[in-house]
Motif scaffolding. Sequence first.
Motif, short mmCIF file in Angstrom:
data_model
loop_
_atom_site.label_atom_id
_atom_site.label_comp_id
_atom_site.label_asym_id
_atom_site.label_seq_id
_atom_site.Cartn_x
_atom_site.Cartn_y
_atom_site.Cartn_z
N GLY A 86 0.81 -1.22 0.00
CA GLY A 86 0.00 0.00 0.00
C GLY A 86 0.84 1.26 0.00
N TYR A 87 0.56 2.16 0.95
CA TYR A 87 1.25 3.44 1.02
C TYR A 87 2.75 3.30 1.25
CZ TYR A 87 1.31 2.81 6.07
OH TYR A 87 1.53 2.32 7.32
N LEU B 108 -8.28 6.21 -6.74
CA LEU B 108 -7.27 7.27 -6.84
C LEU B 108 -7.33 8.08 -5.56
CD1 LEU B 108 -7.58 8.49 -10.51
CD2 LEU B 108 -5.75 7.15 -9.49
N PRO B 109 -6.26 8.18 -4.80
CA PRO B 109 -5.01 7.48 -5.08
C PRO B 109 -5.19 5.97 -4.97
CG PRO B 109 -4.93 8.46 -2.89
CD PRO B 109 -6.22 8.91 -3.52
N SER B 110 -4.28 5.27 -5.57
CA SER B 110 -4.41 3.81 -5.60
C SER B 110 -4.28 3.24 -4.19
CB SER B 110 -3.34 3.21 -6.51
OG SER B 110 -2.07 3.29 -5.89
N VAL B 111 -4.95 2.13 -3.99
CA VAL B 111 -4.84 1.37 -2.75
C VAL B 111 -4.72 -0.10 -3.13
CG1 VAL B 111 -6.15 3.02 -1.35
CG2 VAL B 111 -7.34 1.14 -2.48
N GLN B 112 -4.25 -0.90 -2.17
CA GLN B 112 -4.14 -2.32 -2.44
C GLN B 112 -5.49 -2.87 -2.89
OE1 GLN B 112 -2.14 -3.32 1.40
NE2 GLN B 112 -0.78 -4.50 0.07
N TRP B 113 -5.44 -3.83 -3.77
CA TRP B 113 -6.56 -4.51 -4.39
C TRP B 113 -7.14 -3.75 -5.58
CZ3 TRP B 113 -7.76 -9.51 -3.31
CH2 TRP B 113 -7.20 -10.04 -2.15
N GLU C 12 0.93 -0.12 -10.55
CA GLU C 12 2.04 0.58 -9.89
C GLU C 12 3.02 -0.42 -9.28
OE1 GLU C 12 0.47 3.45 -7.11
OE2 GLU C 12 -0.79 4.36 -8.68
N TYR C 13 2.50 -1.48 -8.70
CA TYR C 13 3.33 -2.52 -8.12
C TYR C 13 4.21 -3.16 -9.21
CZ TYR C 13 4.54 -7.11 -6.26
OH TYR C 13 5.22 -8.24 -5.90
#
Length: 147
Positions: free
Chosen positions: A30-31, A72-77, A84-85
Amino acid sequence: MMAAAGKDKCHQFADVICLNRYYGWYMQGGYQLIGAKKAFIDEMNQWMNTEPNKPFLFTEYVADTDAGAHKLPSVQWSEEYQCEYLTMQHEVFDMFEAVVGEQVWNLCDFQTGEGIMRVDGNKKGVFTRDRQPKAAAYVLKERWETK
């Protein structure tokens, strides 16, 4: 992840080092993605000091993604996070000439047993269970067409 550089006891017997790495997913997700990138680079630098003349293959890497989840902003899942990962992982791979190959885990989502870690299966695929592409499929397509 349990056989990191400096901990693995078998690397000296191998002709090729195969690694499964999930910096940014199972650890520092995540962050914390920027920190995950640094931790990954640090481990790879340690591997380069330990095994400077061996090729490295990444046989597992990717983040779970719920197809159609956009944040947005992106988060896990989210699909954005998976992209991004992958981009972060590829940047690290490309920093090291010893990295000669990479394979995501897994091409398609698949069913798993019940449990609190996964909702309705493993979602690490870049395609859904019914073989529709997630945004990550296009990240990989671009990488493979330009390499």
